[in-house]
Design an enzyme around this catalytic site. Structure first.
Site, PDB file in Angstrom:
ATOM      1  N   LYS A  66     -25.732 -17.949 107.395  1.00  0.00           N
ATOM      2  CA  LYS A  66     -25.788 -16.571 106.901  1.00  0.00           C
ATOM      3  C   LYS A  66     -25.376 -15.640 108.046  1.00  0.00           C
ATOM      4  CE  LYS A  66     -28.838 -13.264 104.510  1.00  0.00           C
ATOM      5  NZ  LYS A  66     -30.171 -12.958 103.986  1.00  0.00           N
ATOM      6  N   SER A 141     -30.381 -11.363  99.142  1.00  0.00           N
ATOM      7  CA  SER A 141     -29.227 -10.972  99.907  1.00  0.00           C
ATOM      8  C   SER A 141     -28.374 -12.133 100.408  1.00  0.00           C
ATOM      9  CB  SER A 141     -29.687 -10.150 101.112  1.00  0.00           C
ATOM     10  OG  SER A 141     -30.463 -10.956 101.996  1.00  0.00           O
ATOM     11  N   SER A 165     -34.815 -13.135  99.322  1.00  0.00           N
ATOM     12  CA  SER A 165     -33.372 -13.317  99.550  1.00  0.00           C
ATOM     13  C   SER A 165     -32.879 -14.749  99.664  1.00  0.00           C
ATOM     14  CB  SER A 165     -32.948 -12.578 100.808  1.00  0.00           C
ATOM     15  OG  SER A 165     -32.782 -11.227 100.500  1.00  0.00           O
TER      16      SER A 165
HETATM   17  N1  GLN Z   1     -34.114  -7.925  97.444  1.00  0.00           N
HETATM   18  C1  GLN Z   1     -35.035  -7.660  98.496  1.00  0.00           C
HETATM   19  C2  GLN Z   1     -34.688  -6.364  99.176  1.00  0.00           C
HETATM   20  O1  GLN Z   1     -33.708  -5.822  98.825  1.00  0.00           O
HETATM   21  C3  GLN Z   1     -35.049  -8.822  99.435  1.00  0.00           C
HETATM   22  C4  GLN Z   1     -34.274  -8.721 100.662  1.00  0.00           C
HETATM   23  C5  GLN Z   1     -34.430  -9.917 101.555  1.00  0.00           C
HETATM   24  O2  GLN Z   1     -35.225 -10.812 101.307  1.00  0.00           O
HETATM   25  N2  GLN Z   1     -33.698  -9.877 102.648  1.00  0.00           N
HETATM   26  O3  GLN Z   1     -35.376  -5.910 100.034  1.00  0.00           O
END
Ligand code: GLN
Length: 466
Positions: A66, A141, A165
């Site tokens: 990532k 994400s 995410s």
């Molecule tokens: N969807 C969540 C957010 O937007 C999770 C983000 C994440 O886990 N990095 O904060």
């Protein structure tokens, strides 16, 4: 996990992964590929094997990283403009540990910029497309990492899970995604989002592959003082008997295919002799609101270092110091990054601190306590990962609250620091994957992965490009 040996060369595995990555170009999975260095490393691994030396537990396994993990190889951008010119001077602890066991990074994966989002649409490089339907989102994400595994390009990919995410994109693409107990894997060298909930984890085809990756990467790290003492490989023979289901999650409101997958799994577990226990967890209804106060507050603080001076992008047009800050940050951050910076500053500002931030921290303690009590009544909890399968590209970009609502069942775990594994659990009528998550008490990670190995099989991989 398919490991390089005298019969299968690392070079052939890396070449195949790179070819597949190129064939899937339209999915926008990678922000950069590492062809030259990956092939060079593969040759070194093959030479080691030919000499009869130990090439490591992940010898020659190509993987995707990532884009928020620092590594000396390539540029770490966190899919943002502000970090696009960043060449990291060090490897994150995870990269160091994976590579010490012979794994080979073939490229960096697309993500929501700074990991803010649930669809990978907030990336500076454009969205990643879902592995099963190119008109739908990959989830986020860590969308690129999920699709890299789902398309069979790599056997595993790294991810970060601050509020779902890893688990949500895993479930949107039909693969396994694991968020460990907070503090199990070092965060050193990973671009910080919200330091009190950030977790490093993996996408793979099976729970046993994730177990192998965990045994390589878990452990205390003097460079991250929140890491827990090494516990991951301790033996745990506890028999798993009781599975909790949360009655406060109203499943009549989730997508019917997800409800069916859930009901089927509960029936299967009962048939296999497990006792299913109903849990009342009323504080969970505050989790989403708490998350979207605490996390932006931490984001504001963590992103303040990106000022256009120390590293990253600097606006050429700036004429004063104030201009450097505002123009570099103005052009370097995506709209969602800015929204979170503003929310974070608001909830921390004097006059609002007590009403929002402090109150949210108190509610967080209630949520932590609720999980502790729940795990006195059961061994693991089963829930959906998200209320819906992958949604259409563009469907929620104009409505941040509806995007945030997708996280309603994933963020409670991050607030409590407990581990969760997304498992593939079926599909919708139109063939979109559906996932469920198994949640365990803190430090039950290994037992959780072993249990998952028993109740769910290998993930289905979709190698079709069209
Ligand atoms: N969807 C969540 C957010 O937007 C999770 C983000 C994440 O886990 N990095 O904060």
């Amino acid at each position: 996990m398919k490991i390089a040996s005298k019969d299968v060369s690392a070079v052939s595995m890396v070449k195949e992964a790179l070819e597949k990555a190129k064939r899937c170009k339209n999915y926008n999975i990678f922000t950069s590929l590492n062809e030259e260095s990956a092939l060079h490393r593969a040759k070194e691994i093959d030479e080691k094997i030919a000499r009869g030396e130990d090439a490591g537990r992940l010898a020659g396994v190509p993987y995707a990283l990532k884009d928020n993990f620092l590594s000396k190889e390539g540029n770490t951008t966190a899919s943002s403009k502000i970090l696009e010119p960043l060449r990291a001077p060090l490897d994150s602890t995870t990269v160091e540990k994976l590579e010490a066991e012979g794994a080979i990074m073939i490229g960096r994966t697309n993500m929501d910029s700074f990991a803010h989002g649930s669809s990978t649409e907030n990336s500076y490089f454009g969205p990643t497309l879902n592995a099963y339907d190119k008109e739908r989102v990959a989830g986020g994400s860590s969308g690129g990492s999920a699709v890299a595994v789902a398309k069979g390009i790599v056997q595993f990919a790294t991810g970060t899970d601050t509020g779902g995410s890893i688990r949500q994109p895993a479930s949107f693409n039909g693969v396994y995604g694991f968020k460990p107990t907070y503090g199990t894997i070092s965060r050193y060298g990973v671009v910080a989002m919200a330091s009190s909930t950030d977790c490093i984890g993996f996408f793979a085809r099976s729970a046993s592959d994730i177990d192998l990756l965990m045994s390589v990467c878990a452990g205390q790290d003097p460079k991250d003082l929140t890491t827990l003492p090494d516990y991951y490989n301790e033996k745990n023979d506890k028999e798993i008997k009781k599975i909790g289901i949360i009655k406060d999650f109203d499943l009549s409101k989730v997508d019917p295919a997800i409800k069916t997958a859930f009901d089927n799994k509960v029936a299967e577990l009962k048939k296999d002799g497990h006792e299913v226990v109903e849990l009342s967890m009323p504080a969970l209804k505050y989790a989403l609101a708490v998350y979207y106060i605490v996390v932006p507050a931490e984001i504001t603080s963590n992103l303040s270092r990106h000022d256009g001076i120390r590293y990253g992008y600097r606006s050429e047009d700036a004429k004063s110091l104030d201009d450097v800050f505002s123009m570099s940050r103005g052009a370097g951050f995506m709209p969602e990054n800015k929204r979170r910076i503003m929310i974070g500053n608001f909830v921390l500002s004097s006059g609002f601190y007590d009403a929002y931030y402090l109150k949210a921290q108190k509610a967080r303690t209630l949520i932590i306590d609720e999980y502790k009590k729940a795990f006195e009544k059961c061994d693991f909890i089963l829930t959906p990962v998200s209320p819906n399968p992958a949604f259409k590209l563009g469907e929620k970009v104009g409505d941040p609250v509806s995007m945030y609502l997708e996280d309603v069942m994933s963020v409670p775990l991050n607030l409590a620091g407990v581990p969760g594994l997304a498992i593939p659990a079926g599909e919708t009528e139109s063939g979109l994957p559906v996932g469920l998550q198994i949640v365990g008490p803190r430090r039950s990670d290994k037992a959780l992965l072993e249990f998952a190995g028993k109740i769910a099989g290998e993930a289905k991989i979709n190698e079709e490009v069209e």
